[in-house]
Design a protein around this motif. Structure first.
Motif, PDB file in Angstrom:
ATOM      1  N   PRO A 168       0.831  -1.204   0.000  1.00  0.00           N
ATOM      2  CA  PRO A 168       0.000   0.000   0.000  1.00  0.00           C
ATOM      3  C   PRO A 168       0.867   1.256   0.000  1.00  0.00           C
ATOM      4  O   PRO A 168       1.942   1.277   0.594  1.00  0.00           O
ATOM      5  CB  PRO A 168      -0.809  -0.107   1.291  1.00  0.00           C
ATOM      6  CG  PRO A 168      -0.160  -1.162   2.097  1.00  0.00           C
ATOM      7  CD  PRO A 168       0.632  -2.034   1.185  1.00  0.00           C
ATOM      8  N   LEU A 169       0.384   2.276  -0.676  1.00  0.00           N
ATOM      9  CA  LEU A 169       1.118   3.535  -0.764  1.00  0.00           C
ATOM     10  C   LEU A 169       0.568   4.525   0.251  1.00  0.00           C
ATOM     11  O   LEU A 169      -0.616   4.877   0.199  1.00  0.00           O
ATOM     12  CB  LEU A 169       0.981   4.114  -2.172  1.00  0.00           C
ATOM     13  CG  LEU A 169       1.539   3.258  -3.314  1.00  0.00           C
ATOM     14  CD1 LEU A 169       1.211   3.892  -4.661  1.00  0.00           C
ATOM     15  CD2 LEU A 169       3.031   3.038  -3.157  1.00  0.00           C
ATOM     16  N   ASP A 170       1.400   4.937   1.168  1.00  0.00           N
ATOM     17  CA  ASP A 170       1.032   5.928   2.183  1.00  0.00           C
ATOM     18  C   ASP A 170       0.266   7.080   1.528  1.00  0.00           C
ATOM     19  O   ASP A 170       0.824   7.852   0.746  1.00  0.00           O
ATOM     20  CB  ASP A 170       2.314   6.432   2.827  1.00  0.00           C
ATOM     21  CG  ASP A 170       2.077   7.450   3.929  1.00  0.00           C
ATOM     22  OD1 ASP A 170       0.962   7.988   4.009  1.00  0.00           O
ATOM     23  OD2 ASP A 170       3.013   7.702   4.708  1.00  0.00           O
ATOM     24  N   PRO A 171      -1.027   7.213   1.849  1.00  0.00           N
ATOM     25  CA  PRO A 171      -1.853   8.217   1.164  1.00  0.00           C
ATOM     26  C   PRO A 171      -1.369   9.645   1.409  1.00  0.00           C
ATOM     27  O   PRO A 171      -1.613  10.528   0.588  1.00  0.00           O
ATOM     28  CB  PRO A 171      -3.252   8.030   1.747  1.00  0.00           C
ATOM     29  CG  PRO A 171      -3.176   6.928   2.727  1.00  0.00           C
ATOM     30  CD  PRO A 171      -1.765   6.463   2.877  1.00  0.00           C
ATOM     31  N   LEU A 172      -0.693   9.841   2.505  1.00  0.00           N
ATOM     32  CA  LEU A 172      -0.189  11.177   2.798  1.00  0.00           C
ATOM     33  C   LEU A 172       0.935  11.561   1.842  1.00  0.00           C
ATOM     34  O   LEU A 172       1.073  12.729   1.454  1.00  0.00           O
ATOM     35  CB  LEU A 172       0.332  11.201   4.239  1.00  0.00           C
ATOM     36  CG  LEU A 172       0.243  12.554   4.902  1.00  0.00           C
ATOM     37  CD1 LEU A 172      -1.198  12.994   5.002  1.00  0.00           C
ATOM     38  CD2 LEU A 172       0.884  12.506   6.267  1.00  0.00           C
ATOM     39  N   LEU A 173       1.695  10.586   1.445  1.00  0.00           N
ATOM     40  CA  LEU A 173       2.805  10.869   0.529  1.00  0.00           C
ATOM     41  C   LEU A 173       2.396  10.701  -0.927  1.00  0.00           C
ATOM     42  O   LEU A 173       3.019  11.278  -1.816  1.00  0.00           O
ATOM     43  CB  LEU A 173       3.997   9.965   0.854  1.00  0.00           C
ATOM     44  CG  LEU A 173       4.632  10.226   2.217  1.00  0.00           C
ATOM     45  CD1 LEU A 173       5.837   9.340   2.422  1.00  0.00           C
ATOM     46  CD2 LEU A 173       5.022  11.687   2.373  1.00  0.00           C
ATOM     47  N   HIS A 174       1.331   9.957  -1.154  1.00  0.00           N
ATOM     48  CA  HIS A 174       0.930   9.718  -2.544  1.00  0.00           C
ATOM     49  C   HIS A 174       0.061  10.861  -3.053  1.00  0.00           C
ATOM     50  O   HIS A 174      -1.092  10.687  -3.439  1.00  0.00           O
ATOM     51  CB  HIS A 174       0.206   8.385  -2.669  1.00  0.00           C
ATOM     52  CG  HIS A 174       0.097   7.909  -4.091  1.00  0.00           C
ATOM     53  ND1 HIS A 174       1.190   7.647  -4.866  1.00  0.00           N
ATOM     54  CD2 HIS A 174      -0.973   7.671  -4.875  1.00  0.00           C
ATOM     55  CE1 HIS A 174       0.792   7.254  -6.057  1.00  0.00           C
ATOM     56  NE2 HIS A 174      -0.523   7.275  -6.096  1.00  0.00           N
ATOM     57  N   ASN A 175       0.636  12.027  -3.008  1.00  0.00           N
ATOM     58  CA  ASN A 175      -0.010  13.248  -3.490  1.00  0.00           C
ATOM     59  C   ASN A 175       1.096  14.121  -4.063  1.00  0.00           C
ATOM     60  O   ASN A 175       2.149  14.285  -3.440  1.00  0.00           O
ATOM     61  CB  ASN A 175      -0.712  13.963  -2.331  1.00  0.00           C
ATOM     62  CG  ASN A 175      -1.030  15.400  -2.665  1.00  0.00           C
ATOM     63  OD1 ASN A 175      -0.224  16.282  -2.392  1.00  0.00           O
ATOM     64  ND2 ASN A 175      -2.184  15.648  -3.248  1.00  0.00           N
TER      65      ASN A 175
END
Lengths: 100, 100
Positions: free
Chosen positions: B5-12
């Motif tokens: 899973p890709l850390d949603p906080l960083l995947h921006n």
DNA sequence: TAATTAAGTTTATATTATAAACCAAATTAT
DNA sequence: ATAATTTGGTTTATAATATAAACTTAATTA
């Protein structure tokens, strides 16, 4: 360091996973992609539609025996977009420093 | 291939750019980050808050001469999260095939 | 023939991203 | 001196997005 914009269609976890599978598989069934990604069918269906609408993948609705079977293939446009995305995101990942 | 899973906080895009700048800069001013990323001040302000709230960066509000100056620094937690993100997204990018 | 499973699609909701509007203080122009 | 503009942001309203729940249709099993 200049930050190239990240194609919003590819900068999504599930869509990127789908493209990642397809770029090295020449074709894949919906159910296979679903298992590999652990996505819900609804989410996968929506994201596949978006990739298809953008011309990044082709979707063939066929049958496997008597049951429906959706087969996905990446297009040339999709391959190019994926490569461009990989290239773009490298800028963000500090490839050199982090030895990517 | 398993997809971490890709850390949603960083995947921006913007937050990732901010972290990318900070990981190789030990500190950076708001205005500098703004210029490097071409973000609007409002967007940058919001995203910096989120990174700060998550403990990924520290934010120091100070002055430069008489004008306000916001300085950002990455935390250890932020570095670790960034490294984990880089590691995770490699799975999606077909590093081997694409010679990342 | 009733219940369950398979293979998806549709749609409702919650989250997120983003810019517009705003604010306070400093600077510049008149 | 004071009006207008710029600097350095923050707050908030809106639009876009992601996601799962609910649904559909047909096949299979009990």
């Amino acid at each position: 360091m200049i930050f190239k914009p990240l194609d919003p269609l590819l900068h999504n976890e599930l869509r990127l996973a789908v493209m990642s599978l397809l770029i090295s598989a020449d074709e894949a069934e919906f159910t296979y992609i679903r298992k590999q990604t652990n996505a819900t069918a609804g989410n996968l269906s929506v994201q596949i539609d978006k990739l298809s609408a953008a011309g990044y993948i082709d979707v063939e609705k066929t049958f496997k025996g008597k049951r429906p079977c959706t087969i996905c293939r990446i297009t040339t446009k999709g391959q190019q977009a994926f490569e461009a995305y990989v290239d773009a995101i490298k800028n963000y990942l500090n490839v050199d420093k982090n030895g990517l």
